[in-house]
Design a protein around this motif. Structure first.
Motif, PDB file in Angstrom:
ATOM      1  N   LEU A 270      36.743  -9.777  45.203  1.00 11.56           N
ATOM      2  CA  LEU A 270      35.445  -9.627  44.555  1.00 11.56           C
ATOM      3  C   LEU A 270      35.359 -10.457  43.278  1.00 11.56           C
ATOM      4  CD1 LEU A 270      34.742  -5.813  45.035  1.00 11.56           C
ATOM      5  CD2 LEU A 270      33.657  -7.733  46.219  1.00 11.56           C
ATOM      6  N   VAL A 271      36.436 -10.523  42.528  1.00 12.18           N
ATOM      7  CA  VAL A 271      36.432 -11.358  41.322  1.00 12.18           C
ATOM      8  C   VAL A 271      36.147 -12.812  41.694  1.00 12.18           C
ATOM      9  CG1 VAL A 271      37.890 -12.299  39.491  1.00 12.18           C
ATOM     10  CG2 VAL A 271      37.884  -9.832  39.937  1.00 12.18           C
ATOM     11  N   ALA A 272      36.808 -13.293  42.750  1.00 14.33           N
ATOM     12  CA  ALA A 272      36.588 -14.680  43.196  1.00 14.33           C
ATOM     13  C   ALA A 272      35.168 -14.867  43.727  1.00 14.33           C
ATOM     14  CB  ALA A 272      37.613 -15.046  44.267  1.00 14.33           C
ATOM     15  N   SER A 273      34.690 -13.914  44.505  1.00 12.29           N
ATOM     16  CA  SER A 273      33.345 -14.031  45.077  1.00 12.29           C
ATOM     17  C   SER A 273      32.269 -13.959  44.000  1.00 12.29           C
ATOM     18  CB  SER A 273      33.119 -12.925  46.115  1.00 12.29           C
ATOM     19  OG  SER A 273      33.999 -13.076  47.212  1.00 12.29           O
ATOM     20  N   GLY A 274      32.471 -13.083  43.013  1.00 10.30           N
ATOM     21  CA  GLY A 274      31.508 -12.998  41.928  1.00 10.30           C
ATOM     22  C   GLY A 274      31.394 -14.299  41.158  1.00 10.30           C
ATOM     23  N   SER A 275      32.534 -14.951  40.909  1.00 13.56           N
ATOM     24  CA  SER A 275      32.510 -16.249  40.235  1.00 13.56           C
ATOM     25  C   SER A 275      31.859 -17.316  41.106  1.00 13.56           C
ATOM     26  CB  SER A 275      33.941 -16.668  39.868  1.00 13.56           C
ATOM     27  OG  SER A 275      34.504 -15.778  38.929  1.00 13.56           O
ATOM     28  N   ARG A 276      32.126 -17.261  42.400  1.00  9.38           N
ATOM     29  CA  ARG A 276      31.514 -18.229  43.312  1.00  9.38           C
ATOM     30  C   ARG A 276      29.997 -18.095  43.302  1.00  9.38           C
ATOM     31  NH1 ARG A 276      32.519 -18.457  49.941  1.00  9.38           N
ATOM     32  NH2 ARG A 276      31.041 -20.169  50.363  1.00  9.38           N
ATOM     33  N   LEU A 277      29.501 -16.862  43.319  1.00  5.50           N
ATOM     34  CA  LEU A 277      28.060 -16.654  43.294  1.00  5.50           C
ATOM     35  C   LEU A 277      27.451 -17.164  41.997  1.00  5.50           C
ATOM     36  CD1 LEU A 277      25.474 -15.486  44.536  1.00  5.50           C
ATOM     37  CD2 LEU A 277      26.101 -13.267  43.540  1.00  5.50           C
ATOM     38  N   ALA A 278      28.090 -16.864  40.879  1.00  4.18           N
ATOM     39  CA  ALA A 278      27.573 -17.322  39.591  1.00  4.18           C
ATOM     40  C   ALA A 278      27.556 -18.844  39.517  1.00  4.18           C
ATOM     41  CB  ALA A 278      28.420 -16.740  38.458  1.00  4.18           C
ATOM     42  N   ASP A 279      28.588 -19.483  40.032  1.00  2.00           N
ATOM     43  CA  ASP A 279      28.636 -20.950  40.025  1.00  2.00           C
ATOM     44  C   ASP A 279      27.525 -21.538  40.887  1.00  2.00           C
ATOM     45  OD1 ASP A 279      30.830 -20.888  38.368  1.00  2.00           O
ATOM     46  OD2 ASP A 279      32.301 -21.207  39.958  1.00  2.00           O
ATOM     47  N   LEU A 280      27.257 -20.907  42.031  1.00  2.00           N
ATOM     48  CA  LEU A 280      26.185 -21.384  42.900  1.00  2.00           C
ATOM     49  C   LEU A 280      24.834 -21.261  42.197  1.00  2.00           C
ATOM     50  CD1 LEU A 280      24.994 -22.326  45.613  1.00  2.00           C
ATOM     51  CD2 LEU A 280      25.081 -19.930  46.371  1.00  2.00           C
ATOM     52  N   LEU A 281      24.573 -20.111  41.631  1.00  2.00           N
ATOM     53  CA  LEU A 281      23.283 -19.884  40.983  1.00  2.00           C
ATOM     54  C   LEU A 281      23.100 -20.763  39.756  1.00  2.00           C
ATOM     55  CD1 LEU A 281      23.138 -15.986  41.253  1.00  2.00           C
ATOM     56  CD2 LEU A 281      21.853 -17.649  42.623  1.00  2.00           C
ATOM     57  N   ALA A 282      24.192 -21.095  39.078  1.00  2.00           N
ATOM     58  CA  ALA A 282      24.105 -21.924  37.880  1.00  2.00           C
ATOM     59  C   ALA A 282      23.574 -23.322  38.183  1.00  2.00           C
ATOM     60  CB  ALA A 282      25.470 -22.022  37.208  1.00  2.00           C
ATOM     61  N   GLN A 283      23.633 -23.721  39.442  1.00  2.00           N
ATOM     62  CA  GLN A 283      23.065 -25.018  39.820  1.00  2.00           C
ATOM     63  C   GLN A 283      21.538 -25.006  39.777  1.00  2.00           C
ATOM     64  OE1 GLN A 283      24.755 -26.669  43.505  1.00  2.00           O
ATOM     65  NE2 GLN A 283      26.412 -25.155  43.348  1.00  2.00           N
TER      66      GLN A 283
END
Length: 352
Positions: A270-283
């Motif tokens: 979940l920690v990895a997935s949460g960061s992945r989602l934030a990185d995607l949205l930051a685009q």
């Protein structure tokens, strides 16, 4: 007689049926990101058919297992955190209650129905959005002098604010000195255990609520736990009554709480997935904040983003009191790809 005004429903995520009707897209074609529930929740083992045929055993070892899991002295099993929220006004003395302006929506109505004056607050990051009636909850400042109780969601849903145990206990001690109580909702803390004060819940003036629905993904089981001092535990136990948690739900939750290997793997995932989602949205958004289970995007275009994504069969939760959108985690690679493509398409529509 029931006041029908009190029966008004607070909006929540997970209302996929409403979205399907509104946009004319079959329910099975949607990706539901409108909640912060782990989309790859605990794999419930086979349940003995007898669990469906007998009354739940309130004297099994579920509460002892939960107390050990949370590091608490005792735990009270309830039919989801929602049941505990409805009981809180009955066990607290009357007085002003502080509830976040942008937070879980059930607390303010529960206290208001019981006649408690409710003051709304914002954290410093949202201080520019408050109206004249809201106060700023800042560890560097004392609480309002007339405040009796405070409800703190940590980490906050949906704004993602988080408070250290030191900050939390500072407010607890301040309220306890005036005969008040700090209620800490830790529904999303399982993946951020360093924030928890569950191990301190035996103190007077502190009530901690824990949920099985988010990290474990067992929202349908409707199970939560109240961690509190003996006086509050006795009062809420009396209000709860018997058989509030079903036998099959007790079996599922017991297994989940005892599966430490699954918990460790899931926490890392979940920690990895949460960061992945934030990185995607930051685009696509300049302001993204996240926890392991959801991301929060603040902005005046919240309505257009929700509508645009919905037309692509992706349902997210929009908030209006402070405009923004909450995104839950996609369940698999196909969902990640669809979200990426939909975000790009909606961004082009908004900018065109």
């Amino acid at each position: 007689m029931l006041d029908l005004a009190d029966a008004t429903q607070v909006p929540h995520g997970g209302n996929l049926g409403e979205a399907a009707k509104r946009y004319g897209i079959p329910r099975e074609d949607w990706i539901d990101l409108s909640t912060g529930i782990n989309p790859r929740g605990y794999p419930v083992p086979a349940i003995d058919p007898a669990a469906w045929l007998r009354l739940p055993d309130d004297n099994d070892d579920l509460e002892e297992i939960a107390a050990e899991h949370y590091g608490a002295t005792r735990a009270l099993a309830v039919a989801g955190t929602q049941a505990a929220i409805r009981m809180l006004p009955a066990v607290l003395p009357q007085g002003r209650v502080g509830v976040g302006l942008l937070t879980y929506g059930e607390y303010a109505p529960a206290f208001e129905r019981a006649g408690f004056p409710v003051d709304r607050f914002v954290t410093p990051q949202f201080a520019d959005c408050r109206d004249a009636a809201a106060f700023v909850l800042d560890p560097a400042r004392a609480l309002p002098a007339d405040l009796k109780h405070l409800v703190l969601v940590n980490p906050n849903n949906p704004g993602t604010e988080r408070f250290t145990p030191q900050q939390v206990m500072q407010w607890c001690e301040e309220l306890a000195a005036r005969g008040g109580t700090l209620v800490v909702d830790e529904a999303f803390v399982e993946s951020m255990p360093e924030l928890s004060v569950a191990n301190l819940a035996d103190r007077e003036g502190l009530i901690v609520l824990r949920s099985i629905g988010k990290f474990f993904g067992l929202a349908g089981a409707r199970v939560g736990f109240v961690l509190a001092c003996p006086r509050i535990d006795r009062a809420m136990r009396h209000l709860r009554g018997p058989w509030s948690v079903s036998g099959p739900a007790r079996v599922a939750v017991r297994a989940a709480l005892l599966d430490h290997e699954w918990q460790a793997r899931t926490r890392a995932t979940l920690v990895a997935s949460g960061s992945r989602l934030a990185d995607l949205l930051a685009q696509f958004h300049p302001t993204v904040r996240h926890t392991p289970l959801f991301s929060w995007v603040r902005g005046q275009q919240a309505r257009r983003w929700q509508d645009g994504l919905a037309r692509h069969g992706i349902w997210v939760r929009r908030f209006d009191v402070i405009p923004g959108v909450r995104f839950g985690l996609p369940a698999d690679d196909a969902a990640w790809s669809r979200l990426d493509a939909a975000l790009r398409a909606v961004k082009m529509e908004i900018e065109s």
